[in-house]
Design a protein around this motif. Structure first.
Motif, PDB file in Angstrom:
ATOM      1  N   THR A  70      29.759  37.262  50.241  1.00 12.07           N
ATOM      2  CA  THR A  70      30.381  38.491  49.506  1.00 12.07           C
ATOM      3  C   THR A  70      31.996  38.662  50.378  1.00 12.07           C
ATOM      4  N   VAL A  71      32.190  38.161  51.540  1.00 14.01           N
ATOM      5  CA  VAL A  71      33.546  38.310  51.797  1.00 14.01           C
ATOM      6  C   VAL A  71      34.509  37.181  51.105  1.00 14.01           C
ATOM      7  N   LEU A  72      33.937  36.203  50.872  1.00 20.74           N
ATOM      8  CA  LEU A  72      34.550  35.286  50.007  1.00 20.74           C
ATOM      9  C   LEU A  72      34.898  35.669  48.671  1.00 20.74           C
ATOM     10  N   TRP A  73      33.891  36.089  47.850  1.00 21.22           N
ATOM     11  CA  TRP A  73      34.061  36.522  46.507  1.00 21.22           C
ATOM     12  C   TRP A  73      35.157  37.951  46.529  1.00 21.22           C
ATOM     13  N   SER A  74      34.991  38.667  47.593  1.00 25.47           N
ATOM     14  CA  SER A  74      35.909  39.464  47.609  1.00 25.47           C
ATOM     15  C   SER A  74      37.248  39.161  47.573  1.00 25.47           C
ATOM     16  N   ILE A  75      37.382  38.112  48.434  1.00 29.99           N
ATOM     17  CA  ILE A  75      38.974  37.511  48.247  1.00 29.99           C
ATOM     18  C   ILE A  75      39.249  37.132  47.103  1.00 29.99           C
ATOM     19  N   CYS A  76      38.393  36.251  46.525  1.00 32.83           N
ATOM     20  CA  CYS A  76      38.671  35.681  44.943  1.00 32.83           C
ATOM     21  C   CYS A  76      38.720  36.949  43.931  1.00 32.83           C
ATOM     22  N   GLY A  77      38.090  38.177  44.216  1.00 33.34           N
ATOM     23  CA  GLY A  77      38.512  39.182  43.466  1.00 33.34           C
ATOM     24  C   GLY A  77      39.624  39.930  43.556  1.00 33.34           C
ATOM     25  N   LEU A  78      40.120  39.871  44.917  1.00 32.07           N
ATOM     26  CA  LEU A  78      41.423  40.426  45.169  1.00 32.07           C
ATOM     27  C   LEU A  78      42.369  39.652  44.776  1.00 32.07           C
ATOM     28  N   LEU A  79      42.218  38.218  44.533  1.00 28.27           N
ATOM     29  CA  LEU A  79      43.236  37.360  43.997  1.00 28.27           C
ATOM     30  C   LEU A  79      43.337  37.555  42.334  1.00 28.27           C
ATOM     31  N   PHE A  80      42.239  37.662  41.915  1.00 28.81           N
ATOM     32  CA  PHE A  80      42.263  38.143  40.286  1.00 28.81           C
ATOM     33  C   PHE A  80      42.835  39.544  40.170  1.00 28.81           C
ATOM     34  N   TYR A  81      42.617  40.329  40.951  1.00 29.45           N
ATOM     35  CA  TYR A  81      43.340  41.671  40.826  1.00 29.45           C
ATOM     36  C   TYR A  81      44.735  41.461  40.764  1.00 29.45           C
ATOM     37  N   SER A  82      45.166  40.750  41.872  1.00 28.56           N
ATOM     38  CA  SER A  82      46.622  40.536  41.957  1.00 28.56           C
ATOM     39  C   SER A  82      47.141  39.651  40.859  1.00 28.56           C
ATOM     40  N   LEU A  83      46.656  38.680  40.359  1.00 34.44           N
ATOM     41  CA  LEU A  83      46.855  38.199  39.161  1.00 34.44           C
ATOM     42  C   LEU A  83      47.345  38.951  37.987  1.00 34.44           C
ATOM     43  N   MET A  84      46.169  39.904  37.702  1.00 35.81           N
ATOM     44  CA  MET A  84      46.463  40.593  36.626  1.00 35.81           C
ATOM     45  C   MET A  84      47.094  41.701  36.635  1.00 35.81           C
TER      46      MET A  84
END
Length: 216
Positions: A70-84
């Motif tokens: 969950t922690v790792l996926w949340s980091i990926c989600g944060l990166l997606f958020y920053s990208l978009m």
């Protein structure tokens, strides 16, 4: 011809596509990795040792397995958020915390569905096949490429099974159109209900972890 597109006056197709397509890829990967991480324990015959180390507690075993992911996926989600929203400057007509919360709930809901898949089909190959089938199906049925309301009634109902459908509704109503939060509250509530799936199937999965004999 004058175009007055609400929320996306540039008619940028990337805004419509990638706002949901990128989280959709994340959902698919979460399905597969969750099923794989649990199914491998069953296939390799290490599930009994896994349960023993957790004090024979299904809850402790699942938390120990899923929370680091969950922690790792949340980091990926944060990166997606920053990208978009930071780099590509997609419309964000709501509080940033709304979409960050939606992303976190999407991750947790997707993990819950992954546990549900492997609970229903406690073999690695069948669990992965089921997860990949439904994960790929969600891209075309969640409504961002074709309106759900125009689908046949059985598909209309099926669309709401996937976490992506509810994330999509939040994205459209909040980030794109900037509606008040109460227009999307039911989508948030449904995403919060997905963690009930592993609880409902806990008996089946715990039995499989203890007694299932993997047949290649």
């Amino acid at each position: 011809v004058h175009s007055h597109a609400l929320g996306n006056p540039w008619l940028n197709y990337s805004v419509y596509l990638n706002s949901v397509f990128l989280p959709g890829i994340l959902q698919l990967l979460i399905f597969l990795i969750t099923v794989f991480s649990i199914g491998t324990e069953i296939k390799e015959g290490t599930s009994r040792e896994w349960l023993r180390l957790s004090g024979d507690s299904y809850t402790v075993a699942m938390m120990g397995k899923i929370l680091p992911q969950t922690v790792l996926w949340s980091i990926c989600g944060l990166l997606f958020y920053s990208l978009m929203y930071n780099y590509c400057h997609f419309p964000l007509n709501c509080s940033p915390w709304v979409m960050l919360s939606a992303m976190l709930l999407l991750i947790i809901a997707s993990q819950s569905m992954g546990i549900f898949f492997i609970s229903m089909l406690p073999t690695l190959r069948m669990g992965l096949s089921f997860a990949s089938l439904l994960g790929c199906l969600s891209f075309s049925i969640c409504g961002f490429s074709f309106p759900v309301e125009a689908m046949p009634e059985p598909l209309h109902a099926l669309a709401y099974i996937f976490p992506m459908r509810h994330y999509f509704l939040i994205c459209i109503r909040e980030a794109l159109n900037g509606f008040p939060l109460h227009y999307a509250w039911h989508s948030f509530v449904i995403l919060m209900c997905y963690p009930l799936l592993p609880i409902l199937t806990s008996v089946n999965l715990k039995y499989a972890l203890k007694n299932f004999k993997y047949v290649p």
